[in-house]
Write a protein that holds these residues in place. Structure first.
Motif, PDB file in Angstrom:
ATOM      1  N   VAL A  98      -5.362   0.045   9.326  1.00  0.00           N
ATOM      2  CA  VAL A  98      -4.642   0.125   7.840  1.00  0.00           C
ATOM      3  C   VAL A  98      -4.292   1.803   7.090  1.00  0.00           C
ATOM      4  N   TYR A  99      -5.846   2.260   7.319  1.00  0.00           N
ATOM      5  CA  TYR A  99      -6.204   3.738   7.269  1.00  0.00           C
ATOM      6  C   TYR A  99      -5.191   4.653   7.768  1.00  0.00           C
ATOM      7  N   SER A 100      -4.782   4.771   9.086  1.00  0.00           N
ATOM      8  CA  SER A 100      -4.427   5.601   9.368  1.00  0.00           C
ATOM      9  C   SER A 100      -2.766   5.330   9.760  1.00  0.00           C
ATOM     10  N   TYR A 101      -2.734   4.689   9.246  1.00  0.00           N
ATOM     11  CA  TYR A 101      -1.065   4.129   8.767  1.00  0.00           C
ATOM     12  C   TYR A 101      -0.761   4.741   7.618  1.00  0.00           C
ATOM     13  N   LEU A 102      -1.424   4.613   6.410  1.00  0.00           N
ATOM     14  CA  LEU A 102      -1.125   4.912   5.095  1.00  0.00           C
ATOM     15  C   LEU A 102      -1.484   6.146   5.169  1.00  0.00           C
ATOM     16  N   ARG A 103      -1.972   6.970   5.633  1.00  0.00           N
ATOM     17  CA  ARG A 103      -2.329   8.029   6.299  1.00  0.00           C
ATOM     18  C   ARG A 103      -1.081   9.410   6.830  1.00  0.00           C
ATOM     19  N   THR A 104      -0.443   8.315   7.958  1.00  0.00           N
ATOM     20  CA  THR A 104       0.198   8.645   8.551  1.00  0.00           C
ATOM     21  C   THR A 104       1.638   8.939   7.408  1.00  0.00           C
ATOM     22  N   TYR A 105       1.544   7.858   6.600  1.00  0.00           N
ATOM     23  CA  TYR A 105       2.785   7.809   5.723  1.00  0.00           C
ATOM     24  C   TYR A 105       2.479   8.216   4.777  1.00  0.00           C
ATOM     25  N   ARG A 106       1.867   9.253   4.509  1.00  0.00           N
ATOM     26  CA  ARG A 106       1.470   9.265   2.683  1.00  0.00           C
ATOM     27  C   ARG A 106       2.085  11.003   3.457  1.00  0.00           C
ATOM     28  N   LEU A 107       1.688  11.259   4.914  1.00  0.00           N
ATOM     29  CA  LEU A 107       1.924  12.884   5.117  1.00  0.00           C
ATOM     30  C   LEU A 107       3.387  12.914   5.733  1.00  0.00           C
ATOM     31  N   ILE A 134       1.050  -1.379  -0.212  1.00  0.00           N
ATOM     32  CA  ILE A 134      -0.098  -0.025   0.051  1.00  0.00           C
ATOM     33  C   ILE A 134       0.924   1.223   0.379  1.00  0.00           C
ATOM     34  N   THR A 135       1.605   1.191   0.691  1.00  0.00           N
ATOM     35  CA  THR A 135       2.869   2.736   0.455  1.00  0.00           C
ATOM     36  C   THR A 135       4.109   2.731  -0.756  1.00  0.00           C
ATOM     37  N   GLU A 136       4.091   1.305  -1.596  1.00  0.00           N
ATOM     38  CA  GLU A 136       4.771   1.142  -2.962  1.00  0.00           C
ATOM     39  C   GLU A 136       4.271   2.054  -3.630  1.00  0.00           C
ATOM     40  N   ASP A 137       2.741   2.557  -4.101  1.00  0.00           N
ATOM     41  CA  ASP A 137       2.321   3.959  -5.617  1.00  0.00           C
ATOM     42  C   ASP A 137       1.423   4.264  -4.529  1.00  0.00           C
ATOM     43  N   LEU A 138       1.601   5.628  -3.682  1.00  0.00           N
ATOM     44  CA  LEU A 138       0.614   6.079  -2.385  1.00  0.00           C
ATOM     45  C   LEU A 138      -0.446   6.985  -3.437  1.00  0.00           C
ATOM     46  N   THR A 139      -0.402   6.742  -4.797  1.00  0.00           N
ATOM     47  CA  THR A 139      -1.532   7.261  -5.168  1.00  0.00           C
ATOM     48  C   THR A 139      -2.855   6.009  -5.363  1.00  0.00           C
ATOM     49  N   ILE A 148       2.414  17.819  -5.117  1.00  0.00           N
ATOM     50  CA  ILE A 148       2.976  17.527  -3.284  1.00  0.00           C
ATOM     51  C   ILE A 148       1.703  16.207  -3.202  1.00  0.00           C
ATOM     52  N   ALA A 149       0.994  16.862  -3.067  1.00  0.00           N
ATOM     53  CA  ALA A 149      -0.755  16.444  -3.018  1.00  0.00           C
ATOM     54  C   ALA A 149      -0.957  15.250  -3.860  1.00  0.00           C
ATOM     55  N   SER A 150      -0.539  16.250  -5.280  1.00  0.00           N
ATOM     56  CA  SER A 150      -1.046  14.673  -5.798  1.00  0.00           C
ATOM     57  C   SER A 150      -0.430  13.067  -5.872  1.00  0.00           C
ATOM     58  N   LYS A 151       1.190  13.432  -5.575  1.00  0.00           N
ATOM     59  CA  LYS A 151       1.824  12.605  -6.013  1.00  0.00           C
ATOM     60  C   LYS A 151       1.672  11.526  -4.859  1.00  0.00           C
ATOM     61  N   ILE A 152       1.044  12.133  -3.711  1.00  0.00           N
ATOM     62  CA  ILE A 152       0.885  10.951  -2.542  1.00  0.00           C
ATOM     63  C   ILE A 152      -0.809  10.975  -2.526  1.00  0.00           C
ATOM     64  N   GLY A 153      -1.015  11.638  -3.641  1.00  0.00           N
ATOM     65  CA  GLY A 153      -2.660  10.271  -3.330  1.00  0.00           C
ATOM     66  C   GLY A 153      -3.455  10.845  -2.670  1.00  0.00           C
ATOM     67  N   TYR A 154      -3.687  12.207  -2.940  1.00  0.00           N
ATOM     68  CA  TYR A 154      -4.915  13.835  -2.091  1.00  0.00           C
ATOM     69  C   TYR A 154      -4.902  14.012  -3.738  1.00  0.00           C
ATOM     70  N   GLU A 155      -6.513  13.761  -4.076  1.00  0.00           N
ATOM     71  CA  GLU A 155      -6.818  14.544  -5.187  1.00  0.00           C
ATOM     72  C   GLU A 155      -7.034  16.183  -4.867  1.00  0.00           C
ATOM     73  N   ASN A 156      -7.697  16.322  -3.990  1.00  0.00           N
ATOM     74  CA  ASN A 156      -7.896  17.825  -3.604  1.00  0.00           C
ATOM     75  C   ASN A 156      -6.725  19.004  -2.465  1.00  0.00           C
ATOM     76  N   PRO A 157      -6.120  19.132  -3.245  1.00  0.00           N
ATOM     77  CA  PRO A 157      -5.076  20.179  -2.686  1.00  0.00           C
ATOM     78  C   PRO A 157      -5.388  20.120  -0.836  1.00  0.00           C
ATOM     79  N   ASN A 158      -6.484  21.091  -0.227  1.00  0.00           N
ATOM     80  CA  ASN A 158      -6.887  21.473   0.299  1.00  0.00           C
ATOM     81  C   ASN A 158      -7.249  20.313   1.163  1.00  0.00           C
ATOM     82  N   LYS A 159      -8.003  19.270   0.909  1.00  0.00           N
ATOM     83  CA  LYS A 159      -8.037  18.439   2.143  1.00  0.00           C
ATOM     84  C   LYS A 159      -6.367  17.693   2.383  1.00  0.00           C
TER      85      LYS A 159
END
Length: 351
Positions: free
Chosen positions: A280-289, A244-249, A306-317
């Motif tokens: 799993v969700y919290s782990y991936l969220r922390t890793y992304r940040l 799940i951390t191999e491709d953060l998008t 950067i938001a796009s690279k780590i899987g956030y489609e919305n920069p505000n989120k």
């Protein structure tokens, strides 16, 4: 009785005043190959490294036969294939991070922040892992055969039941984990903050307090239990984390992961939390940040990129999540760190 006490105290005072460091430290075998980095009057400092990162260990001899280690680890594991040792006890306190102890080929257990473990060094470890790739804590190694008679006498005066601790841990070949509680916090908290010049004496006082606390292991049975995990299942969970951390998008549901790795959703969620201390969700969220922090510091990429690279489609989120976790927006964080770097060295959190 009074004469006996005076003799014990007199002998112990003499022992307490000794400051010579041994040529070798018993507990370095906990870490496998280490490289001596610095020798000070009251301690030795070692460094270790492997393909997963690096670590720093500061070692004090508290008494003859008792050593205390400050661990600063930024690596995935250390100490492959530790040798066993008779009549030696290993005590660990976790301050930050997470610590995995594996025993043989079948089982392992985990320490979380604030937890205390005590085990016989006859219990062979095949590996010591840090699932979050960083760990800070204290290790204490007690060689019962090396304790001086004067130290044993003062322990007797303080009602420290060293014989019981030895019988319970060494003869029982146990590994026990006490979950975080106020008593453990009281014993260890100040060891991380005591002034350097007070540290050698303070460690002696705290070591006696710890041994007195451990003399009541039988009355704390309810906190000595811990969950053990099958290593095959742990290996699978680590494969999930790697995937799940191999491709953060990419975005995966629990059901999709369950199907891909042939594990039930219930077992997946339970074992993942057991290994990493979170969902799993919290782990991936922390890793992304954490990846976002690294990109903010090491690249000129915009917040949107950067938001796009780590899987956030919305920069505000992404900005909201970053600020909630780190207390400032990505832009503010980047500016403040660059300002700090212009005047001093910044030490970042490692992923």
């Amino acid at each position: 009785m009074l004469t006996y006490e005076k003799q014990a105290l007199s002998g112990t005072i003499e022992v307490l005043l000794r400051s010579e460091l041994p040529d070798e430290f018993e507990g370095t075998k906990l870490y496998g190959s280490v490289e001596e980095d610095e020798l000070r009057q009251d301690c030795k400092i070692f460094r270790l490294s492997n393909e997963t990162g690096h670590g720093r260990i500061t070692v004090y001899q508290v008494f003859s036969g008792i050593e205390l280690y400050y661990n600063d680890m930024h690596m995935g594991y250390c100490n492959q294939n530790q040798a066993t040792a008779k009549n030696m006890i290993e005590i660990n306190h976790c301050l930050i991070g997470r610590f995995e102890c594996s025993f043989g080929e079948n089982s392992c257990c985990y320490m979380a922040e604030g937890d205390l473990s005590i085990s016989s060094m006859m219990k062979k470890k095949s590996n010591s892992c840090f699932p979050l790739n960083h760990y800070h804590g204290i290790s204490i190694v007690i060689n019962l055969d090396e304790l001086l008679p004067e130290i044993r006498q003062i322990m007797e005066l303080l009602n420290i039941d060293l014989h019981y601790i030895q019988k319970y841990i060494c003869e029982g070949n146990r590994c026990c984990i006490m979950r975080a509680n106020p008593s453990i916090e009281h014993i260890f908290s100040e060891l991380y903050h005591v002034r350097e010049k007070r540290k050698p004496g303070y460690m002696k006082v705290k070591m006696l307090e710890l041994l007195l606390f451990l003399s009541d292991l039988n009355t704390a049975e309810e906190v000595l239990q811990t969950d053990y995990f099958n290593q095959n299942q742990v290996a699978l969970i680590k494969a999930v984390a790697s995937y799940i951390t191999e491709d953060l998008t990419a975005h995966h549901t629990i059901e999709q992961l369950s199907q891909k790795f042939a594990i039930s959703t219930t077992a997946l969620k339970k074992c993942f939390r057991g290994v990493y201390g979170t969902s799993v969700y919290s782990y991936l969220r922390t890793y992304r940040l954490q990846v976002a922090k690294k990109l903010l510091l090491e690249t000129e990429s915009s917040v949107t990129e950067i938001a796009s690279k780590i899987g956030y489609e919305n920069p505000n989120k992404f900005t909201s999540a970053f600020k909630e976790t780190y207390g400032s927006s990505p832009t503010e964080f980047r500016k403040s760190v660059r300002l700090d770097r212009s005047g001093s060295v910044w030490s970042g959190e490692e992923i």
